[in-house]
Scaffold this active site. Structure first.
Site, PDB file in Angstrom:
ATOM      1  CE1 TYR A  15     -12.823  -8.022 -11.103  1.00  0.00           C
ATOM      2  CE2 TYR A  15     -13.081  -7.612  -8.768  1.00  0.00           C
ATOM      3  CZ  TYR A  15     -13.119  -7.168 -10.065  1.00  0.00           C
ATOM      4  OH  TYR A  15     -13.440  -5.852 -10.323  1.00  0.00           O
ATOM      5  CG  HIS A  52     -17.881  -6.843 -14.023  1.00  0.00           C
ATOM      6  ND1 HIS A  52     -17.153  -7.799 -13.383  1.00  0.00           N
ATOM      7  CD2 HIS A  52     -17.041  -5.788 -14.154  1.00  0.00           C
ATOM      8  CE1 HIS A  52     -15.926  -7.343 -13.128  1.00  0.00           C
ATOM      9  NE2 HIS A  52     -15.845  -6.124 -13.598  1.00  0.00           N
TER      10      HIS A  52
HETATM   11  N1  LIG Z   1     -15.799  -2.583 -12.299  1.00  0.00           N
HETATM   12  C1  LIG Z   1     -14.692  -2.781 -12.975  1.00  0.00           C
HETATM   13  O1  LIG Z   1     -14.714  -3.014 -14.203  1.00  0.00           O
HETATM   14  C2  LIG Z   1     -13.386  -2.743 -12.260  1.00  0.00           C
HETATM   15  C3  LIG Z   1     -12.185  -2.651 -12.986  1.00  0.00           C
HETATM   16  C4  LIG Z   1     -10.989  -2.606 -12.272  1.00  0.00           C
HETATM   17  C5  LIG Z   1     -10.999  -2.627 -10.887  1.00  0.00           C
HETATM   18  N2  LIG Z   1     -12.175  -2.727 -10.204  1.00  0.00           N
HETATM   19  C6  LIG Z   1     -12.225  -2.764  -8.707  1.00  0.00           C
HETATM   20  O2  LIG Z   1     -11.483  -1.659  -8.198  1.00  0.00           O
HETATM   21  C7  LIG Z   1     -10.436  -2.132  -7.363  1.00  0.00           C
HETATM   22  C8  LIG Z   1      -9.241  -1.202  -7.418  1.00  0.00           C
HETATM   23  O3  LIG Z   1      -8.821  -0.987  -8.747  1.00  0.00           O
HETATM   24  P1  LIG Z   1      -7.463  -1.577  -9.341  1.00  0.00           P
HETATM   25  O4  LIG Z   1      -7.033  -2.720  -8.524  1.00  0.00           O
HETATM   26  O5  LIG Z   1      -7.664  -1.840 -10.772  1.00  0.00           O
HETATM   27  O6  LIG Z   1      -6.445  -0.348  -9.227  1.00  0.00           O
HETATM   28  P2  LIG Z   1      -5.877   0.583  -8.042  1.00  0.00           P
HETATM   29  O7  LIG Z   1      -6.486   0.207  -6.741  1.00  0.00           O
HETATM   30  O8  LIG Z   1      -5.979   1.984  -8.515  1.00  0.00           O
HETATM   31  O9  LIG Z   1      -4.333   0.239  -8.057  1.00  0.00           O
HETATM   32  C9  LIG Z   1      -3.838  -1.006  -7.669  1.00  0.00           C
HETATM   33  C10 LIG Z   1      -2.323  -0.997  -7.885  1.00  0.00           C
HETATM   34  O10 LIG Z   1      -1.693  -0.048  -7.005  1.00  0.00           O
HETATM   35  C11 LIG Z   1      -0.708  -0.708  -6.206  1.00  0.00           C
HETATM   36  N3  LIG Z   1      -0.808  -0.060  -4.861  1.00  0.00           N
HETATM   37  C12 LIG Z   1      -1.848  -0.125  -4.012  1.00  0.00           C
HETATM   38  N4  LIG Z   1      -1.637   0.650  -2.928  1.00  0.00           N
HETATM   39  C13 LIG Z   1      -0.416   1.212  -3.105  1.00  0.00           C
HETATM   40  C14 LIG Z   1       0.351   2.114  -2.325  1.00  0.00           C
HETATM   41  N5  LIG Z   1      -0.101   2.595  -1.171  1.00  0.00           N
HETATM   42  N6  LIG Z   1       1.580   2.483  -2.795  1.00  0.00           N
HETATM   43  C15 LIG Z   1       2.024   2.006  -3.984  1.00  0.00           C
HETATM   44  N7  LIG Z   1       1.345   1.140  -4.767  1.00  0.00           N
HETATM   45  C16 LIG Z   1       0.125   0.748  -4.330  1.00  0.00           C
HETATM   46  C17 LIG Z   1      -1.090  -2.165  -6.208  1.00  0.00           C
HETATM   47  O11 LIG Z   1       0.048  -2.987  -6.086  1.00  0.00           O
HETATM   48  P3  LIG Z   1       0.236  -4.081  -4.897  1.00  0.00           P
HETATM   49  O12 LIG Z   1      -0.952  -4.986  -4.893  1.00  0.00           O
HETATM   50  O13 LIG Z   1       1.512  -4.766  -5.313  1.00  0.00           O
HETATM   51  O14 LIG Z   1       0.399  -3.287  -3.635  1.00  0.00           O
HETATM   52  C18 LIG Z   1      -1.689  -2.336  -7.608  1.00  0.00           C
HETATM   53  O15 LIG Z   1      -0.675  -2.522  -8.561  1.00  0.00           O
HETATM   54  C19 LIG Z   1     -10.170  -3.530  -7.888  1.00  0.00           C
HETATM   55  O16 LIG Z   1      -9.431  -4.330  -7.009  1.00  0.00           O
HETATM   56  C20 LIG Z   1     -11.573  -4.023  -8.147  1.00  0.00           C
HETATM   57  O17 LIG Z   1     -12.182  -4.405  -6.922  1.00  0.00           O
HETATM   58  C21 LIG Z   1     -13.364  -2.777 -10.862  1.00  0.00           C
END
Ligand SMILES: NC(=O)c1ccc[n+]([C@@H]2O[C@H](COP(=O)([O-])OP(=O)(O)OC[C@H]3O[C@@H](n4cnc5c(N)ncnc54)[C@H](OP(=O)(O)O)[C@@H]3O)[C@@H](O)[C@H]2O)c1
Length: 280
Positions: free
Chosen positions: A48, A106
């Site tokens: 990241y 990862h």
């Molecule tokens: N291990 C892996 O391979 C892997 C892969 C992906 C992610 N991750 C981890 O998991 C975390 C979360 O996953 P993710 O970021 O992919 O997806 P997520 O948390 O499911 O969704 C994030 C999205 O939802 C929006 N959002 C967040 N809260 C909201 C709400 N209350 N209302 C409306 N929209 C909302 C955010 O936009 P805004 O920011 O504009 O609010 C963003 O576009 C990551 O940050 C990372 O730490 C790990």
């Protein structure tokens, strides 16, 4: 904050803040906001490119290190025992800490056995309190857990109402490895935030679709790490510990599992090539 007990006896918060795709320039501000909101667990990764922002925000917060739970992950281009070991040192420097709470491989690509050995050494030398995997499915999960000294405490997988990981949860129960949910709001895909069922159950409890989707996970003991850069949404996503989904809600939400093992195929050569080619 509610916690779960990992297979090595340490406790992990059920809700954290994820920083995937948080611009490195904005990461310090976002993590500072998240910590002010009350998040105690921060999920970052070498990939990241924002570990430094996490480290600065944690240091400036004045919160005792032992009250926080910091997660990072070793990327494919740092795979193999020696490279992973030095990349862990680098991560600790960027995070401004002597140890992380959880260190993950990862991706199931590159010399991930060598990487896992480096994680085992980091655990033994106190540079992390727990170790685990991310995106390890089926055969790769079975094989690694057969060929390691320390059973992974965590496997972080794409997990949300549409991808409930029931098969992997069953497999992981054989080793006592806990599931941790990435993409807990499906990254907004499949119209998660305007889903009729989430809206309907939300109306009943006075909650939003994100709160219902997150509650569904934590109520089953699955730690989730929602990402947002918006402080109002950080607060919204945390406000899930004052209500309970009833049996009917849980039954309805369980029936929404449309792609159990997530939306990526780690055995698809095109996907594998795309991920492997991503350098840091
Ligand atoms: N291990 C892996 O391979 C892997 C892969 C992906 C992610 N991750 C981890 O998991 C975390 C979360 O996953 P993710 O970021 O992919 O997806 P997520 O948390 O499911 O969704 C994030 C999205 O939802 C929006 N959002 C967040 N809260 C909201 C709400 N209350 N209302 C409306 N929209 C909302 C955010 O936009 P805004 O920011 O504009 O609010 C963003 O576009 C990551 O940050 C990372 O730490 C790990």
């Amino acid at each position: 904050m509610d916690t779960i007990l990992l297979n090595n006896g340490i406790r992990m918060p059920l809700l954290g803040y994820g920083v995937f795709k948080v611009d490195p320039k904005e990461c310090e501000r976002c993590v500072a906001d998240a910590l002010r909101t009350g998040y105690k667990m921060i999920d970052t990764a070498q990939f990241y490119a924002n570990e430094e922002g996490v480290g600065k925000a944690v240091m400036e917060s004045g919160i005792n290190r032992e009250d926080l739970f910091i997660v990072t992950k070793v990327w494919i281009s740092n795979s193999g025992d020696a490279k992973a070991c030095s990349s862990i040192e680098e991560s600790l420097k960027k995070l401004r800490t002597d140890y992380v709470d959880l260190l993950l491989v990862h991706q199931p690509y590159g010399d991930y056995y060598g990487t896992y050995r480096a994680l085992e050494k980091a655990l033994e030398s106190g540079k992390t309190r727990a170790i685990g995997l991310s995106n390890f499915y089926n055969d790769r999960f079975c094989d690694l857990t057969q060929h390691c000294n320390i059973i992974p405490a965590i496997n972080q997988l794409e997990t949300n109402i549409f991808s409930q990981q029931t098969e992997m949860r069953s497999l992981m129960s054989t080793t006592g490895t806990s599931l941790m949910a990435w993409g807990p709001m499906a990254q907004g895909k499949d119209a998660f935030f305007s889903n009729d069922i989430l809206l309907k159950i939300g109306k009943k409890h006075g909650k939003t679709p994100s709160q219902i989707g997150l509650r569904f996970l934590v109520q089953q003991g699955i730690p989730a790490i929602p990402k947002t850069t918006d402080p109002a949404r950080m607060a919204e996503n945390m406000d899930i510990f004052d209500f309970t989904l009833d049996d009917e809600d849980m039954h309805t939400l369980t029936s929404m599992n449309i792609h159990d093992q997530g939306t990526r195929s780690y055995t698809d050569p095109a996907y594998a090539h795309r991920i492997i080619s991503q350098k840091i």
